[in-house]
Design a protein around this motif. Structure first.
Motif, PDB file in Angstrom:
ATOM      1  N   ILE A  34     -23.061  18.778  17.779  1.00 35.64           N
ATOM      2  CA  ILE A  34     -23.908  17.631  17.455  1.00 35.64           C
ATOM      3  C   ILE A  34     -23.110  16.509  16.800  1.00 35.64           C
ATOM      4  O   ILE A  34     -23.313  15.325  17.097  1.00 35.64           O
ATOM      5  CB  ILE A  34     -25.060  18.070  16.533  1.00 35.64           C
ATOM      6  CG1 ILE A  34     -25.902  19.155  17.203  1.00 35.64           C
ATOM      7  CG2 ILE A  34     -25.937  16.879  16.150  1.00 35.64           C
ATOM      8  CD1 ILE A  34     -26.955  19.755  16.291  1.00 35.64           C
ATOM      9  N   SER A  35     -22.183  16.870  15.908  1.00 32.18           N
ATOM     10  CA  SER A  35     -21.474  15.851  15.133  1.00 32.18           C
ATOM     11  C   SER A  35     -20.565  14.975  15.980  1.00 32.18           C
ATOM     12  O   SER A  35     -20.085  13.946  15.506  1.00 32.18           O
ATOM     13  CB  SER A  35     -20.658  16.518  14.022  1.00 32.18           C
ATOM     14  OG  SER A  35     -19.672  17.388  14.565  1.00 32.18           O
ATOM     15  N   ASP A  36     -20.312  15.358  17.231  1.00 32.81           N
ATOM     16  CA  ASP A  36     -19.518  14.511  18.128  1.00 32.81           C
ATOM     17  C   ASP A  36     -20.259  13.245  18.533  1.00 32.81           C
ATOM     18  O   ASP A  36     -19.647  12.329  19.087  1.00 32.81           O
ATOM     19  CB  ASP A  36     -19.148  15.278  19.410  1.00 32.81           C
ATOM     20  CG  ASP A  36     -17.977  16.229  19.197  1.00 32.81           C
ATOM     21  OD1 ASP A  36     -17.168  15.978  18.284  1.00 32.81           O
ATOM     22  OD2 ASP A  36     -17.886  17.226  19.928  1.00 32.81           O
ATOM     23  N   ASN A  37     -21.567  13.194  18.278  1.00 32.44           N
ATOM     24  CA  ASN A  37     -22.401  12.137  18.842  1.00 32.44           C
ATOM     25  C   ASN A  37     -22.747  10.992  17.892  1.00 32.44           C
ATOM     26  O   ASN A  37     -23.526  10.109  18.260  1.00 32.44           O
ATOM     27  CB  ASN A  37     -23.697  12.762  19.377  1.00 32.44           C
ATOM     28  CG  ASN A  37     -23.437  13.673  20.558  1.00 32.44           C
ATOM     29  OD1 ASN A  37     -23.268  13.221  21.686  1.00 32.44           O
ATOM     30  ND2 ASN A  37     -23.398  14.979  20.309  1.00 32.44           N
ATOM     31  N   LEU A  38     -22.161  11.007  16.706  1.00 34.17           N
ATOM     32  CA  LEU A  38     -22.311   9.857  15.806  1.00 34.17           C
ATOM     33  C   LEU A  38     -21.051   9.762  14.962  1.00 34.17           C
ATOM     34  O   LEU A  38     -20.815  10.586  14.081  1.00 34.17           O
ATOM     35  CB  LEU A  38     -23.541   9.981  14.912  1.00 34.17           C
ATOM     36  CG  LEU A  38     -23.792   8.774  13.989  1.00 34.17           C
ATOM     37  CD1 LEU A  38     -24.061   7.515  14.799  1.00 34.17           C
ATOM     38  CD2 LEU A  38     -24.947   9.044  13.030  1.00 34.17           C
ATOM     39  N   ASP A  39     -20.241   8.753  15.228  1.00 35.14           N
ATOM     40  CA  ASP A  39     -18.968   8.551  14.536  1.00 35.14           C
ATOM     41  C   ASP A  39     -19.222   7.818  13.217  1.00 35.14           C
ATOM     42  O   ASP A  39     -19.671   6.672  13.214  1.00 35.14           O
ATOM     43  CB  ASP A  39     -18.030   7.738  15.433  1.00 35.14           C
ATOM     44  CG  ASP A  39     -16.609   7.699  14.915  1.00 35.14           C
ATOM     45  OD1 ASP A  39     -16.426   7.481  13.708  1.00 35.14           O
ATOM     46  OD2 ASP A  39     -15.682   7.886  15.726  1.00 35.14           O
ATOM     47  N   LEU A  40     -18.932   8.473  12.096  1.00 34.22           N
ATOM     48  CA  LEU A  40     -19.229   7.877  10.792  1.00 34.22           C
ATOM     49  C   LEU A  40     -18.290   6.721  10.452  1.00 34.22           C
ATOM     50  O   LEU A  40     -18.643   5.862   9.636  1.00 34.22           O
ATOM     51  CB  LEU A  40     -19.175   8.944   9.700  1.00 34.22           C
ATOM     52  CG  LEU A  40     -20.244  10.034   9.770  1.00 34.22           C
ATOM     53  CD1 LEU A  40     -20.281  10.844   8.480  1.00 34.22           C
ATOM     54  CD2 LEU A  40     -21.627   9.449  10.063  1.00 34.22           C
ATOM     55  N   LYS A  41     -17.103   6.672  11.052  1.00 36.07           N
ATOM     56  CA  LYS A  41     -16.253   5.503  10.857  1.00 36.07           C
ATOM     57  C   LYS A  41     -16.902   4.268  11.482  1.00 36.07           C
ATOM     58  O   LYS A  41     -16.833   3.172  10.920  1.00 36.07           O
ATOM     59  CB  LYS A  41     -14.875   5.745  11.471  1.00 36.07           C
ATOM     60  CG  LYS A  41     -14.029   6.769  10.730  1.00 36.07           C
ATOM     61  CD  LYS A  41     -12.671   6.911  11.393  1.00 36.07           C
ATOM     62  CE  LYS A  41     -11.822   7.950  10.702  1.00 36.07           C
ATOM     63  NZ  LYS A  41     -10.499   8.130  11.359  1.00 36.07           N
ATOM     64  N   ALA A  42     -17.520   4.456  12.638  1.00 36.46           N
ATOM     65  CA  ALA A  42     -18.227   3.342  13.270  1.00 36.46           C
ATOM     66  C   ALA A  42     -19.417   2.911  12.419  1.00 36.46           C
ATOM     67  O   ALA A  42     -19.703   1.712  12.294  1.00 36.46           O
ATOM     68  CB  ALA A  42     -18.687   3.740  14.669  1.00 36.46           C
ATOM     69  N   VAL A  43     -20.121   3.875  11.832  1.00 40.64           N
ATOM     70  CA  VAL A  43     -21.241   3.557  10.945  1.00 40.64           C
ATOM     71  C   VAL A  43     -20.751   2.746   9.753  1.00 40.64           C
ATOM     72  O   VAL A  43     -21.349   1.722   9.385  1.00 40.64           O
ATOM     73  CB  VAL A  43     -21.938   4.847  10.482  1.00 40.64           C
ATOM     74  CG1 VAL A  43     -22.985   4.546   9.400  1.00 40.64           C
ATOM     75  CG2 VAL A  43     -22.587   5.558  11.660  1.00 40.64           C
ATOM     76  N   ALA A  44     -19.649   3.189   9.133  1.00 43.18           N
ATOM     77  CA  ALA A  44     -19.084   2.457   7.995  1.00 43.18           C
ATOM     78  C   ALA A  44     -18.634   1.060   8.403  1.00 43.18           C
ATOM     79  O   ALA A  44     -18.792   0.093   7.641  1.00 43.18           O
ATOM     80  CB  ALA A  44     -17.908   3.238   7.412  1.00 43.18           C
ATOM     81  N   SER A  45     -18.094   0.936   9.613  1.00 42.62           N
ATOM     82  CA  SER A  45     -17.595  -0.356  10.081  1.00 42.62           C
ATOM     83  C   SER A  45     -18.722  -1.366  10.267  1.00 42.62           C
ATOM     84  O   SER A  45     -18.634  -2.506   9.770  1.00 42.62           O
ATOM     85  CB  SER A  45     -16.831  -0.163  11.393  1.00 42.62           C
ATOM     86  OG  SER A  45     -16.320  -1.388  11.860  1.00 42.62           O
ATOM     87  N   ILE A  46     -19.779  -0.991  10.950  1.00 48.06           N
ATOM     88  CA  ILE A  46     -20.861  -1.953  11.192  1.00 48.06           C
ATOM     89  C   ILE A  46     -21.649  -2.226   9.910  1.00 48.06           C
ATOM     90  O   ILE A  46     -22.233  -3.302   9.755  1.00 48.06           O
ATOM     91  CB  ILE A  46     -21.799  -1.492  12.320  1.00 48.06           C
ATOM     92  CG1 ILE A  46     -22.530  -0.196  11.942  1.00 48.06           C
ATOM     93  CG2 ILE A  46     -21.042  -1.308  13.619  1.00 48.06           C
ATOM     94  CD1 ILE A  46     -23.628   0.185  12.925  1.00 48.06           C
ATOM     95  N   PHE A  47     -21.647  -1.275   8.972  1.00 52.98           N
ATOM     96  CA  PHE A  47     -22.285  -1.533   7.671  1.00 52.98           C
ATOM     97  C   PHE A  47     -21.564  -2.677   6.972  1.00 52.98           C
ATOM     98  O   PHE A  47     -22.199  -3.580   6.401  1.00 52.98           O
ATOM     99  CB  PHE A  47     -22.262  -0.280   6.810  1.00 52.98           C
ATOM    100  CG  PHE A  47     -22.820  -0.476   5.426  1.00 52.98           C
ATOM    101  CD1 PHE A  47     -24.188  -0.548   5.222  1.00 52.98           C
ATOM    102  CD2 PHE A  47     -21.968  -0.599   4.327  1.00 52.98           C
ATOM    103  CE1 PHE A  47     -24.714  -0.737   3.934  1.00 52.98           C
ATOM    104  CE2 PHE A  47     -22.478  -0.782   3.053  1.00 52.98           C
ATOM    105  CZ  PHE A  47     -23.854  -0.854   2.852  1.00 52.98           C
TER     106      PHE A  47
END
Length: 327
Positions: A34-47
């Motif tokens: 499951i964790s392959d499907n949401l990259d937290l670096k991308a989340v941090a970047s767009i935040f």
């Protein structure tokens, strides 16, 4: 005759039916991890690029960006991610939840922002323990201070809570099918701002954010599917970071095995054995071809006794006779 034709048609249909059944293939684009499907670096970047939390939620769900690839309810459509916020003092807790059914949500990550006494911001993006394992945390260091911070500590600030729910979404949003994992990673990496730094840590720094989250965490999917927790999926590692390390180590070993030839084969192909040096270098026993041995060097030189034309006494007598004749 008609009976035979009908019987033949029935038999042909009976044998053809399994063939058509084998051609029918079910495609599931989502990965079992499951964790392959949401990259937290991308989340941090767009935040860090967002103007406010409403803009952040829009970026999370923008069909053009496709930051998320999560399909937790297995309906072959990427789940909508809503954002809710809780504030206490100098701490902001931002929770990202997947919308699975009407009023059914599952936390996937949190963003915890805290300002210290020196007005310095500490940001942590924390993966939900069910999704990513224990203490999977990134601390983004933004090259420029995010605009969103300018609103967080104003006197009239009101915590954000998404207005959207199952079947009720903003006008920009529409469903899309999950990508295969390799394609998702290729897409999402193009939206990460690599001018920022994303440092991995394994300790949550804000006790206030931890306490706030205990009262707000949604885990409907976890309750329904306890066997799909990260610990059950990956019993040999504690979180997603360790899983990535194991994967990288496995790839390195595989690449080294594919690129290096066995020791025996490598030496025979590149280095000639000693007994094969005759192709490029003459053996020591055959040096007569390029160099005359010491024993044969005298064959071309006249011995000392042969170089003299006459003995020394004969030379003296001739000299005396020559003088007497002159007299």
């Amino acid at each position: 005759m008609k009976t035979k034709i009908i019987s033949f048609a029935f038999i042909a249909f009976f044998f053809a039916n399994p063939i058509f059944a084998q051609d029918k293939t079910t495609i599931n684009a989502s990965n079992s991890e499951i964790s392959d499907n949401l990259d937290l670096k991308a989340v941090a970047s767009i935040f860090g690029d967002s103007e406010n939390l409403e803009d952040f939620e829009r970026r999370l769900n923008d069909p053009k960006l496709k930051i998320s690839n999560l399909d937790l309810n297995n309906d072959n459509q990427v789940d909508y991610l809503r954002v809710i916020e809780s504030v206490e003092g100098r701490t902001h807790l931002i929770i990202i939840q997947a919308v699975l059914e009407k009023d059914i949500f599952q936390d996937v990550a949190t963003i915890e922002v805290e300002k210290d006494d020196n007005n310095r911001m500490q940001v942590q993006v924390v993966g939900d323990v069910y999704m990513y394992g224990n203490n999977y945390i990134y601390e983004p260091i933004y090259v420029h201070s995010p605009v969103i911070f300018t609103y967080f500590w104003t006197s009239n600030y009101r915590p954000y809570r998404s207005a959207w729910n199952w079947g009720f979404y903003p006008s920009f949003y529409y469903y899309w099918h999950p990508f295969p994992i390799y394609r998702y990673h290729k897409n999402v990496h193009s939206w990460i701002n690599y001018n920022n730094h994303y440092n991995y840590v394994n300790v949550r720094r804000s006790t206030v954010a931890i306490n706030l989250h205990q009262n707000l965490r949604a885990n409907s999917y976890e309750v329904r599917n306890p066997e799909r927790s990260f610990g059950r999926r990956n019993s040999s590692v504690s979180n997603r970071y360790e899983l990535d390390q194991n994967r990288a180590s496995t790839r390195t070993r595989a690449n080294s095995n594919n690129s290096v030839s066995p020791r025996g084969n490598n030496r025979t192909e590149n280095v000639s054995p000693r007994n094969n040096r005759t192709e490029s270098e003459a053996p020591r026993g055959n040096r007569t071809q390029t160099e005359t041995p010491r024993g044969n060097s005298r064959s071309n030189v006249t011995p000392r006794s042969e170089t003299r034309s006459e003995p020394r006494r004969e030379t003296r007598s001739e000299n005396r006779e020559s003088r007497n004749n002159r007299r």
